[in-house]
Enzyme design. Structure first.
Site: not given
Ligand code: ADP
Ligand code: MG
Length: 771
Positions: A13, A454
């Site tokens: 218990c 997100d």
């Molecule tokens: P989320 O997950 O909300 O998209 P992130 O911080 O991952 O936020 O990315 C923010 C923004 O940065 C993206 O929407 C994009 O515009 C830009 N970004 C991030 N990584 C890349 C990448 N590898 N190539 C092009 N744009 C990118």
């Molecule tokens: Mg992201």
């Protein structure tokens, strides 16, 4: 000095849990001892230089318990071992043996109890002239049979209770067994004294009134109750067993061009496994040949089989449908997703919900209080009752109340209320692909009133596609930098090939689709929340969002992308240090489920906020489509956490759902972090809740699950408390002067048995609730 989980044998218990916990905590070198009655496990953190599990086991053995010292942490590779190491199969076997023993005792006890009830009813009936008097011959016979039956019940069936009493005398530790032991022994000894010294006692007390039937019936009911409770408790934990059964025992390995069936424990990383139609996938890996549809419902809860082709991951425990394929092993044994899920479910089921704290505290002090109360009640009957009823009658009532209180006041139901519901809730979640880290998380989830999501991967598929190209490099006197559209894509894809972002995947796969050859990239750097930079053939390129371009002070007119961003497309701007070369647009489709899910969240009274690093226009377009209440766009990863803190400061309980990679700080900062696992390589430790193959409709289910479980717990606690609060005064005879009711110990035994059974039954009922 690590925290380990061990199984405990011999708990009956909730107060047993308290006794063990207290005993352990007194031992030097024990930093943490958390005993869970529901799972019969203890979480221990000990200083191995000062004590050992074996030593701790010795401390509780005199009290009737023991520690199963083979620990539950390390997991083997083959299924039997794996289960044994988890402490599952073995404990199950032991529990079944225990159950069989209980059953045989119950079977012998029930006829005796039924017979006693029969005689009791006849006697009462005869007293009220309902039936004929029991013939003298039979009355004498019953009179002599009762002590024998009661002795059998007390000393054979009721042995654990007597031992409980003995432990109380010897070590001063009382639990439920002690209460029952004292109660039934008292009833027996009193009756036996009357039988033995009938003539001598006649002038003082009513020698007609004996209580053998109390001993018989109470022990029978309680044994029956314990049996039913144990049987149901076994059922509450079957989710783990089902998961374990998903694990294949053998694998078809390709070695030296031959197919070979080997035990699962012999499969190593890099092995090639052949999967035939209809067979289950034995370990985790990546497909190297063939294609098929795989039924992953047992792991993700998604009913539709998932298409798998070369390069896709498969996980252990899922079932191939009609195709056949070969895959390379990447994870075996405890590394597999299935093993991690089992471990997580097990840990969560064993963890304590905050709501349990009160029940624990009460059951800890309950037994001594009840002991005192029972004596007080006996004393009061003698002191006060004698004046009104005469000594003989007062003693008789006092005794009835004494035994009644001891029997009815067991905190059993109280101890079962929370853990059984948690076990069912966590198990039910696992079946739906909702993995819950601990009971605390499950409890908190039902209070959530803001869900932060997100965008990419949560509301949208997270698989954007390249939809258009604008070329700004043409017609300029740029010499070597004048590029065709295809060249722009080639440069972009070469850079993005090094990035993990969903946008990067979109660009790379588009380039691959166009059979574009990629350049080699000399230096590369990801710029968090903005994009990437890298050098190709000694030219430094930047690719990312408008923020990146603005930060670099590169001239750029956003009017050129306005129209498309308003349509929900995300710009990726390619630039060199001096100027923009071009912009590609990627578009990510909204998941249709997301719209429905947001509607359902609203129905639950929950506000939905979208947080994204993406372009504002893009974000707002998507938000409108999905029905989001508030949009926060163009945020840097670290600002996501700030937004959550802001909401919390407003007094909101925030759940954050994200992909768990760059959202990790925000997930950790939220009241409940929910990782949306899209891939199969899941960091399931990182969040409070992991949704496998999740879209946010599963989040709705998780919240509903939490609500259902919490309602179940509250119902259980209510009934457990209610029953004790009413039962004790009733048994003590508090209502006798007013209503003339004094609860017979026989009913006390029945009520006590039923309370535990009904609590476990109510928890089991949660299984059938629709999410
Ligand atoms: P989320 O997950 O909300 O998209 P992130 O911080 O991952 O936020 O990315 C923010 C923004 O940065 C993206 O929407 C994009 O515009 C830009 N970004 C991030 N990584 C890349 C990448 N590898 N190539 C092009 N744009 C990118
Ligand atoms: Mg992201």
């Amino acid at each position: 000095m690590t925290t380990q989980t061990y199984r405990i044998k011999g708990m009956h218990c909730a107060s047993c849990a308290t006794i063990i916990e207290k005993t352990f905590k007194k031992v030097p070198g024990v930093h943490l001892a958390e005993v869970n009655y529901g799972t019969e496990k203890v979480k221990l953190n000990i200083d191995e230089t000062k004590t050992s599990p074996e030593n701790l086991s010795k401390k509780i053995e005199p009290l009737g318990y023991s520690l199963v010292t083979q620990n539950a942490e390390s997991m083997g590779m083959n299924e039997d071992e794996h289960a044994a190491h988890l402490g599952l199969n073995r404990s199950k076997k032991e529990k079944l043996a225990e159950l069989a023993e209980m059953k045989s005792k119950v079977i012998s006890a029930i006829p005796l109890a039924v017979f006693s009830i029969f005689v009791m009813v006849w006697e009462i009936g005869a007293k009220f002239n309902l039936f004929l008097e029991i013939p003298y011959f039979w009355e004498e016979f019953f009179h002599h049979l009762s002590p024998i039956m009661a002795a059998y019940m007390l000393f054979v069936v009721g042995r654990p209770y007597l031992l409980g009493f003995y432990r109380f005398l010897r070590y001063g530790k009382a639990n439920m067994d002690t209460l029952i032991g004292i109660g039934t022994l008292t009833a027996f000894l009193y009756s036996f004294t009357i039988t033995a010294f009938e003539e001598t006692l006649k002038p003082f007390i009513n020698v007609e009134q004996s209580y053998y039937e109390v001993t018989i019936i109470v022990i029978a009911f309680i044994s029956l109750g314990k049996y039913l409770e144990t049987r149901s408790k076994l059922k509450t934990g079957d989710a783990i067993e089902k998961l374990l059964n998903l694990q294949a025992k053998t694998a078809l390995v390709e070695r030296d061009g031959k197919e070979l069936e080997v035990p699962i424990g012999e499969v190593v990383h890099g092995d090639l496994i052949i999967v035939k139609p209809g067979s289950s996938i034995p370990v985790d890996g990546v497909i190297t040949e063939g294609a098929s549809f795989v039924d992953e419902s047992m792991i993700s809860g998604e009913p539709m089989p998932v298409s798998k082709k070369i390069g896709d991951s498969v996980v252990a425990g899922t079932i191939n449908t009609s195709g056949s394929f070969t895959f390379r092993v990447t994870k075996v044994g405890s590394e597999t997703l299935l093993a991690k899920i089992i471990k997580m479910v097990e840990d969560a089921q064993g963890s304590k919900a905050p709501i349990q704290a009160l029940a624990d505290k009460i059951s800890g002090v309950f037994v001594p209080i009840v002991l005192v109360l029972s004596f007080v009640s006996l004393g009061l009957w003698l002191l006060v009752g004698t004046g009104y009823l005469g000594f003989s009658q007062a003693l008789s009532f006092g005794l009835v109340s004494f035994v009644g209180i001891l029997v009815i006041a067991c905190p059993c139901a109280l101890g079962l209320a929370t853990p059984t519901a948690i076990i069912v809730g966590v198990g039910k979640g696992a079946r739906e692909g909702i993995l819950i880290k601990d009971a605390g998380t499950l409890e908190k989830l039902h209070k959530v009133n803001v869900v932060v999501v997100d965008k990419t991967g949560t509301l949208t598929y997270g698989k954007p596609e390249l939809v258009s190209i604008q070329n700004f490099s043409q017609g300029q006197t740029l010499g070597i930098l004048e590029r065709s559209d295809l060249e722009l894509v080639a440069i972009l894809a070469s850079l993005e090939n090094k990035s993990e972002h969903p946008i990067a995947h979109a660009i790379v796969s588009s380039a691959k689709g166009k059979n574009i050859n990629l350049f080699s990239v000399q230096t590369f750097e990801a710029i968090k929340g903005k994009g990437v930079k890298g050098t190709i053939l000694n030219v430094e390129y930047y690719a990312g969002n408008t923020k990146l371009i603005k930060d670099l002070n590169i001239p750029f007119y956003t009017t050129s992308i306005e129209k498309e961003t308003m349509e929900g497309k995300t710009p990726v701007i390619l630039a060199i240090r001096e100027r923009v070369l071009g912009v590609v647009m990627v578009a990510d489709a909204v998941k249709p489920e997301a719209i429905e899910a947001v509607k359902n969240l609203h129905k639950l009274g929950i506000k939905v906020v979208m947080l994204t690093g993406d372009n504002k226009n893009t974000a707002e377009f998507i938000a409108k489509q999905v029905g989001i209440d508030e949009v926060v766009a163009e945020v840097m990863p670290e600002d996501k956490l700030n937004k959550i803190k802001e909401l919390q400061a407003e007094g909101k309980i925030v759940a954050m759902a994200g992909d768990g990679v760059n959202d990790a700080p925000a997930l950790a900062g939220a009241d409940v972090g929910i990782a949306m696992a899209t891939g199969t390589d899941v960091a399931i430790e990182s969040a409070g809740i992991t949704l496998l193959h999740g879209d946010i409709s599963k989040l709705v289910k998780a919240i509903k699950l939490s609500k259902i479980t919490m309602t179940g717990i509250k119902q259980n606690l209510f009934w457990a408390f209610f029953y004790n609060v009413v039962g004790i005064p009733l048994a003590g005879g508090l209502f006798y002067p007013i209503f003339g009711i004094l609860l017979s110990p026989v009913f006390a035994g029945f009520a006590m048995a039923m309370s535990s059974v009904s609590v476990v039954g109510n928890s089991l009922r949660l299984k059938t609730k629709k999410l």
